[in-house]
Design a protein around this motif. Structure first.
Motif, PDB file in Angstrom:
ATOM      1  N   HIS A 219      50.943  41.547  38.968  1.00  0.00           N
ATOM      2  CA  HIS A 219      49.921  42.540  38.616  1.00  0.00           C
ATOM      3  C   HIS A 219      48.561  41.903  38.301  1.00  0.00           C
ATOM      4  O   HIS A 219      47.562  42.601  38.238  1.00  0.00           O
ATOM      5  CB  HIS A 219      50.391  43.446  37.469  1.00  0.00           C
ATOM      6  CG  HIS A 219      50.610  42.715  36.172  1.00  0.00           C
ATOM      7  ND1 HIS A 219      51.827  42.178  35.841  1.00  0.00           N
ATOM      8  CD2 HIS A 219      49.774  42.439  35.160  1.00  0.00           C
ATOM      9  CE1 HIS A 219      51.729  41.590  34.663  1.00  0.00           C
ATOM     10  NE2 HIS A 219      50.484  41.742  34.226  1.00  0.00           N
TER      11      HIS A 219
ATOM     12  N   TRP B  28      46.664  42.825  44.909  1.00  0.00           N
ATOM     13  CA  TRP B  28      48.103  43.003  45.111  1.00  0.00           C
ATOM     14  C   TRP B  28      48.519  44.409  44.708  1.00  0.00           C
ATOM     15  O   TRP B  28      48.078  44.935  43.694  1.00  0.00           O
ATOM     16  CB  TRP B  28      48.887  41.989  44.287  1.00  0.00           C
ATOM     17  CG  TRP B  28      50.361  42.090  44.501  1.00  0.00           C
ATOM     18  CD1 TRP B  28      51.258  42.771  43.740  1.00  0.00           C
ATOM     19  CD2 TRP B  28      51.117  41.500  45.560  1.00  0.00           C
ATOM     20  NE1 TRP B  28      52.520  42.640  44.258  1.00  0.00           N
ATOM     21  CE2 TRP B  28      52.456  41.869  45.384  1.00  0.00           C
ATOM     22  CE3 TRP B  28      50.776  40.710  46.645  1.00  0.00           C
ATOM     23  CZ2 TRP B  28      53.468  41.457  46.250  1.00  0.00           C
ATOM     24  CZ3 TRP B  28      51.785  40.300  47.505  1.00  0.00           C
ATOM     25  CH2 TRP B  28      53.108  40.674  47.301  1.00  0.00           C
ATOM     26  N   ASP B  29      49.383  45.028  45.530  1.00  0.00           N
ATOM     27  CA  ASP B  29      49.977  46.309  45.158  1.00  0.00           C
ATOM     28  C   ASP B  29      51.372  46.406  45.763  1.00  0.00           C
ATOM     29  O   ASP B  29      51.825  45.501  46.466  1.00  0.00           O
ATOM     30  CB  ASP B  29      49.092  47.494  45.564  1.00  0.00           C
ATOM     31  CG  ASP B  29      48.869  47.620  47.058  1.00  0.00           C
ATOM     32  OD1 ASP B  29      49.752  47.227  47.848  1.00  0.00           O
ATOM     33  OD2 ASP B  29      47.802  48.118  47.438  1.00  0.00           O
ATOM     34  N   SER B  30      52.063  47.487  45.489  1.00  0.00           N
ATOM     35  CA  SER B  30      53.450  47.634  45.920  1.00  0.00           C
ATOM     36  C   SER B  30      53.595  47.667  47.437  1.00  0.00           C
ATOM     37  O   SER B  30      54.617  47.256  47.978  1.00  0.00           O
ATOM     38  CB  SER B  30      54.068  48.886  45.301  1.00  0.00           C
ATOM     39  OG  SER B  30      53.327  50.035  45.674  1.00  0.00           O
TER      40      SER B  30
END
Length: 75
Positions: free
Chosen positions: A29, A34-36
């Motif tokens: 995080h 960055w993300d899912s």
């Protein structure tokens, strides 16, 4: 892809995030951008590169890219 530098290079080239090996131990995080969705892309890339199934549950529990690399290379 036994080498952490190669693993980070894969993410940099295929996903387009400007990461270095110095980012490997940072919490996911805390990684800029960055993300899912990136995690889902990474699962696909890793399965293609290794020819093995990768547990999404294990990757969701991984705190960092170094931890993901460890899961994929060591098991």
């Amino acid at each position: 892809m036994k080498d952490l530098e190669e693993f980070i290079g894969l993410i940099r080239e295929e996903i387009g995030l400007p990461l270095t090996v110095a980012d490997a131990d940072r919490a996911l995080h805390d990684l800029h951008g960055w993300d899912s969705v990136h995690l889902l892309w990474l699962v696909t890339l890793l399965e293609e590169r290794t020819g093995r199934s990768v547990s999404l549950v294990d990757l969701l529990e991984a705190p960092s890219l170094a931890a993901i690399h460890h899961l994929v290379t060591v098991g």
